[in-house]
Design a protein around this motif. Structure first.
Motif, PDB file in Angstrom:
ATOM      1  N   PRO A   8       0.869  -1.328   0.061  1.00 43.22           N
ATOM      2  CA  PRO A   8       0.135  -0.139   0.059  1.00 43.22           C
ATOM      3  C   PRO A   8       0.691   1.258   0.065  1.00 43.22           C
ATOM      4  O   PRO A   8       1.918   1.314   0.615  1.00 43.22           O
ATOM      5  N   VAL A   9       0.487   2.346  -0.818  1.00 34.34           N
ATOM      6  CA  VAL A   9       1.171   3.632  -1.004  1.00 34.34           C
ATOM      7  C   VAL A   9       0.288   4.531  -0.339  1.00 34.34           C
ATOM      8  O   VAL A   9      -0.928   4.772  -0.622  1.00 34.34           O
ATOM      9  N   SER A  10       0.813   5.302   0.829  1.00 36.59           N
ATOM     10  CA  SER A  10       0.118   6.476   1.262  1.00 36.59           C
ATOM     11  C   SER A  10      -0.157   7.627   0.490  1.00 36.59           C
ATOM     12  O   SER A  10       0.918   7.879  -0.014  1.00 36.59           O
ATOM     13  N   ILE A  11      -1.262   7.955   0.652  1.00 41.14           N
ATOM     14  CA  ILE A  11      -1.803   9.333  -0.158  1.00 41.14           C
ATOM     15  C   ILE A  11      -1.747  10.265   0.987  1.00 41.14           C
ATOM     16  O   ILE A  11      -2.720  10.705   1.605  1.00 41.14           O
ATOM     17  N   LYS A  12      -0.624  10.976   1.170  1.00 42.03           N
ATOM     18  CA  LYS A  12      -0.543  12.066   2.132  1.00 42.03           C
ATOM     19  C   LYS A  12      -0.491  13.519   1.578  1.00 42.03           C
ATOM     20  O   LYS A  12       0.220  13.726   0.433  1.00 42.03           O
ATOM     21  N   VAL A  13      -1.465  14.449   1.795  1.00 43.76           N
ATOM     22  CA  VAL A  13      -1.209  15.427   1.013  1.00 43.76           C
ATOM     23  C   VAL A  13      -0.779  16.743   1.726  1.00 43.76           C
ATOM     24  O   VAL A  13      -1.072  17.062   2.941  1.00 43.76           O
ATOM     25  N   ASP A  14       0.303  17.333   1.418  1.00 39.20           N
ATOM     26  CA  ASP A  14       0.941  18.543   1.843  1.00 39.20           C
ATOM     27  C   ASP A  14       0.379  19.727   1.489  1.00 39.20           C
ATOM     28  O   ASP A  14       0.337  19.901  -0.064  1.00 39.20           O
ATOM     29  N   ARG A  15      -0.216  20.929   2.029  1.00 43.18           N
ATOM     30  CA  ARG A  15      -0.714  21.847   1.558  1.00 43.18           C
ATOM     31  C   ARG A  15       0.121  22.999   1.246  1.00 43.18           C
ATOM     32  O   ARG A  15       0.722  23.641   2.097  1.00 43.18           O
ATOM     33  N   HIS A  16       0.508  23.023   0.007  1.00 44.93           N
ATOM     34  CA  HIS A  16       1.363  24.105  -0.482  1.00 44.93           C
ATOM     35  C   HIS A  16       0.854  25.355  -0.448  1.00 44.93           C
ATOM     36  O   HIS A  16      -0.304  25.543  -1.359  1.00 44.93           O
ATOM     37  N   ARG A  17       1.087  26.276   0.259  1.00 44.43           N
ATOM     38  CA  ARG A  17       0.594  27.798   0.098  1.00 44.43           C
ATOM     39  C   ARG A  17       0.849  28.415  -0.974  1.00 44.43           C
ATOM     40  O   ARG A  17       0.020  29.595  -1.315  1.00 44.43           O
ATOM     41  N   LEU A  18       1.775  28.022  -1.785  1.00 44.07           N
ATOM     42  CA  LEU A  18       2.088  28.823  -3.046  1.00 44.07           C
ATOM     43  C   LEU A  18       2.329  27.877  -4.240  1.00 44.07           C
ATOM     44  O   LEU A  18       3.205  26.917  -4.139  1.00 44.07           O
ATOM     45  N   ALA A  21      -8.158   9.281   1.010  1.00 46.05           N
ATOM     46  CA  ALA A  21      -7.733   9.676   2.397  1.00 46.05           C
ATOM     47  C   ALA A  21      -6.878   8.564   3.004  1.00 46.05           C
ATOM     48  O   ALA A  21      -6.128   8.665   3.981  1.00 46.05           O
ATOM     49  N   GLN A  22      -6.780   7.179   2.387  1.00 47.11           N
ATOM     50  CA  GLN A  22      -6.323   5.880   2.639  1.00 47.11           C
ATOM     51  C   GLN A  22      -5.098   5.650   1.777  1.00 47.11           C
ATOM     52  O   GLN A  22      -5.174   6.020   0.723  1.00 47.11           O
ATOM     53  N   ALA A  23      -4.341   4.847   2.300  1.00 49.07           N
ATOM     54  CA  ALA A  23      -3.255   4.125   1.502  1.00 49.07           C
ATOM     55  C   ALA A  23      -3.854   3.237   0.374  1.00 49.07           C
ATOM     56  O   ALA A  23      -4.993   2.726   0.632  1.00 49.07           O
ATOM     57  N   VAL A  24      -3.403   3.292  -0.752  1.00 49.68           N
ATOM     58  CA  VAL A  24      -3.788   2.591  -1.955  1.00 49.68           C
ATOM     59  C   VAL A  24      -2.774   1.607  -2.851  1.00 49.68           C
ATOM     60  O   VAL A  24      -1.604   1.758  -2.299  1.00 49.68           O
ATOM     61  N   ILE A  25      -3.192   0.541  -3.311  1.00 48.77           N
ATOM     62  CA  ILE A  25      -2.563  -0.389  -4.069  1.00 48.77           C
ATOM     63  C   ILE A  25      -3.281  -0.362  -5.621  1.00 48.77           C
ATOM     64  O   ILE A  25      -4.574   0.209  -5.710  1.00 48.77           O
ATOM     65  N   LYS A  26      -2.550  -0.639  -6.780  1.00 48.10           N
ATOM     66  CA  LYS A  26      -3.214  -0.394  -7.833  1.00 48.10           C
ATOM     67  C   LYS A  26      -4.283  -1.409  -7.939  1.00 48.10           C
ATOM     68  O   LYS A  26      -4.499  -2.523  -7.453  1.00 48.10           O
ATOM     69  N   GLY A  27      -5.213  -0.804  -8.665  1.00 48.56           N
ATOM     70  CA  GLY A  27      -6.765  -1.614  -8.856  1.00 48.56           C
ATOM     71  C   GLY A  27      -7.789  -1.149  -7.613  1.00 48.56           C
ATOM     72  O   GLY A  27      -9.002  -1.470  -7.864  1.00 48.56           O
ATOM     73  N   ASP A  28      -7.246  -0.509  -6.634  1.00 45.72           N
ATOM     74  CA  ASP A  28      -8.054   0.210  -5.664  1.00 45.72           C
ATOM     75  C   ASP A  28      -9.041   0.937  -6.188  1.00 45.72           C
ATOM     76  O   ASP A  28      -8.915   1.748  -7.038  1.00 45.72           O
ATOM     77  N   ARG A  29     -10.304   0.914  -5.920  1.00 44.14           N
ATOM     78  CA  ARG A  29     -11.538   1.796  -6.397  1.00 44.14           C
ATOM     79  C   ARG A  29     -12.291   2.401  -5.253  1.00 44.14           C
ATOM     80  O   ARG A  29     -12.605   1.589  -4.003  1.00 44.14           O
ATOM     81  N   TYR A  30     -12.713   3.677  -5.379  1.00 44.31           N
ATOM     82  CA  TYR A  30     -13.185   4.544  -4.412  1.00 44.31           C
ATOM     83  C   TYR A  30     -14.139   5.283  -4.900  1.00 44.31           C
ATOM     84  O   TYR A  30     -14.103   5.834  -5.941  1.00 44.31           O
ATOM     85  N   GLU A  31     -15.287   5.718  -4.018  1.00 45.87           N
ATOM     86  CA  GLU A  31     -16.533   6.746  -4.400  1.00 45.87           C
ATOM     87  C   GLU A  31     -15.825   7.987  -3.871  1.00 45.87           C
ATOM     88  O   GLU A  31     -15.645   8.304  -2.638  1.00 45.87           O
ATOM     89  N   LEU A  32     -15.965   9.145  -4.675  1.00 49.98           N
ATOM     90  CA  LEU A  32     -15.863  10.661  -4.566  1.00 49.98           C
ATOM     91  C   LEU A  32     -17.006  11.032  -3.681  1.00 49.98           C
ATOM     92  O   LEU A  32     -18.301  10.752  -4.214  1.00 49.98           O
TER      93      LEU A  32
END
Length: 531
Positions: free
Chosen positions: A57-67, A195-206
């Motif tokens: 699993p690869v973690s999808i962490k978002v850094d909020r870049h201010r610029l 919001a969670q870690a993913v692997i190839k083929g994972d599917r999620y609803e927005l």
């Protein structure tokens, strides 16, 4: 890894054959068998390592870049739905073909109230547009729009959607506001990520609220949009998006079909690339035509260490209050009447014809009032119509519809024009109506006449807009199409913006990886069509 190459056996002489030396042949076969076995084992280990990596699993962490530096390209093809009579009806009479391209290149600084936690939704941004231009062909007529240099520094407020854009220094025209109204918000694009870690083929609803923010809709009542992880490598995680939604924009219903791709940069920790095709059908409103179009959006984002053309210090936003009303005026100009006014954004130009121009005040697709402006024959220089003569003209015009004259007055506007004003109440087919008629003139003899019409119950909503109209109306120079007095804030802003622009982003990075189909005639059927 490059596999070891087997060394050639040493032969005793050029005439020697394997058949003539059994020990040599046996030695070669033994060594060849060992090499083949080792190669097979190596391939199995490599395959196992690749499989293990794809299952990690690869973690999808978002850094909020201010610029951030953003580049957006937009292509639109389809039909604009025009009512049979824009003044009287919303019923579709004609569908006009439209083909449009737009390019926007801007710096974007995120703004938040003091004490806001990092994970909270961004409610404001500050932008500087290096480029903002549009070329449209509507029914074989080409129109080009470009953001004025003096209007390139803007503030975006997103406490309520659609987002509100205004300038700290000047006032937009409606065509400029339309140019900056894009179908995907760069502020909210990271909300498409899981919001969670993913692997190839994972599917999620927005979730619908995230989609509403990204698509900049007033409401989003229903729909389902899914994303699937299509590829993972050391640098990026790639997603495909597909689905349908139904919502509204300023009270006007709209339907969308979405097909897209996006890239999450694992080093930047943000979505840095989005390509999306949107098939949107929007109903005709009381202020704007409807449309049935296919739009292709390509958005590229990259963090900036420091601003290039944005001010070094972030703009101070009063988050305790809504966007300042004194920054939300818009310029409405009539070429045929040779006049322009500054009104709040509820006012739209509906038509501008040689006989008269029609403006309408609309809020959430509810018509509040209408203004008919027409040019009058010039009087000799220094001559003016009297208030008494104007009152008599109002009575004659309204005839049996008139119930009473409420008030009549005259004076000078803030720009020095002479104004005659008469307020009248009456009835039309049993419905109470209020009219406000105004006559404008200057010392050279130029004249225009305006008539505000509204239902009796809309008078409170109208809220004295005729006062703003009267103080801001100015005559345009003949043949120039520009106001006689320029906005001093625009000139000052243009003088300040003299620093060089950084090199443009590589346009090739915005291109999709295969030739693009003409989406108007061959709309994408799946995300794979957006290669």
């Amino acid at each position: 890894m490059e596999r070891p190459r087997p060394s050639s056996p040493r032969l005793s002489s050029p005439q020697c054959s394997f058949g003539g030396d059994r020990s040599t042949r046996r030695s070669f076969l033994t060594r060849a068998s060992a090499i083949a076995t080792a190669s097979a084992l190596f391939a199995q280990v490599a395959s196992a390592d690749d499989s293990a990596q794809s299952e990690t699993p690869v973690s999808i962490k978002v850094d909020r870049h201010r610029l951030m530096r953003c580049r957006l390209e937009l292509e639109v093809k389809g039909n604009v739905k025009v009512p049979s009579d824009p003044v009287q009806s919303k019923k579709t009479k004609t569908a006009l073909p439209v083909n449009s391209t737009a390019s926007l290149d801007y710096e974007e600084r995120l703004l938040s109230p003091e004490g806001t936690v990092e994970e909270s939704e961004v409610v404001a941004a500050e932008r500087f547009y290096h480029t903002a231009s549009n070329l449209s062909v509507l029914n074989k007529t080409s129109v080009e729009h470009q953001l004025r240099e003096s209007m390139r520094h803007v503030i975006v407020r997103r406490e309520m959607l659609p987002e509100v854009v205004y300038s700290p220094e000047g006032y937009f025209r409606h065509d400029e506001l339309s140019l900056l109204k894009i179908p995907v918000s760069s502020v909210a694009i990271d909300r498409l990520l899981p919001a969670q870690a993913v692997i190839k083929g994972d599917r999620y609803e927005l979730d619908l609220e995230s989609l509403r923010s990204v698509l900049n809709l007033s409401t989003l009542e229903s729909g389902k949009v899914e994303a699937v992880v299509s590829a993972i490598d050391d640098g990026n995680v790639r997603f495909q998006i597909e689905g349908d939604v139904e919502g509204s924009v300023d009270g006007v219903s709209t339907r969308m079909r979405l097909l897209g791709k996006m890239t999450y940069d694992r080093s930047v920790k943000a979505c840095t690339w989005l390509a999306m095709a949107l098939h949107e059908t929007r109903e005709i409103s009381r202020a704007e035509p409807g449309f049935d179009i296919l739009a292709k959006v390509r958005l590229l984002r990259q963090p900036l260490e420091q601003p290039v053309r944005l001010p070094a210090e972030a703009h101070v936003v009063d988050f305790e209050n809504p966007p300042p009303e004194n920054r939300l005026f818009v310029e409405l100009k009539s070429d045929h009447c040779q006049a322009a006014v500054m009104m709040d954004r509820r006012w739209r130009m509906i038509s501008d014809d040689p006989g008269q121009c029609v403006m309408r005040m609309v809020e959430h697709d509810n018509s509040i009032a209408q203004c008919n402006l027409r040019k009058l024959t010039d009087l000799p220089a220094g001559k003016h119509l009297t208030l008494e003569a104007f009152e008599a003209d109002v009575k004659r015009t309204l005839g049996n519809q008139l119930v009473q004259l409420v008030e009549a007055d005259q004076g000078l506007s803030a720009l020095g024009l002479r104004i005659l004003r008469v307020v009248a109440d009456g009835e039309t087919q049993g419905v109470p109506v209020r009219w406000i008629m105004m006559h404008f003139s200057d010392d050279t003899g130029k004249r225009v006449h305006s008539t505000f019409t509204m239902a009796g119950q809309k008078v409170e909503d109208f809220a004295g807009c005729d006062a703003q109209f009267g103080d801001s109306l100015q005559f345009l120079s003949s043949g120039k199409g520009e106001s006689e007095s320029a906005d001093p804030t625009a000139q000052a802003s243009a003088e300040k913006q003299t620093s060089p622009i950084v090199a443009e982003p590589n346009d090739a990075s915005l291109e999709l990886s295969a030739p693009e189909a003409e989406i108007a005639t061959k709309p994408p059927q799946s995300a794979s069509d957006l290669k």
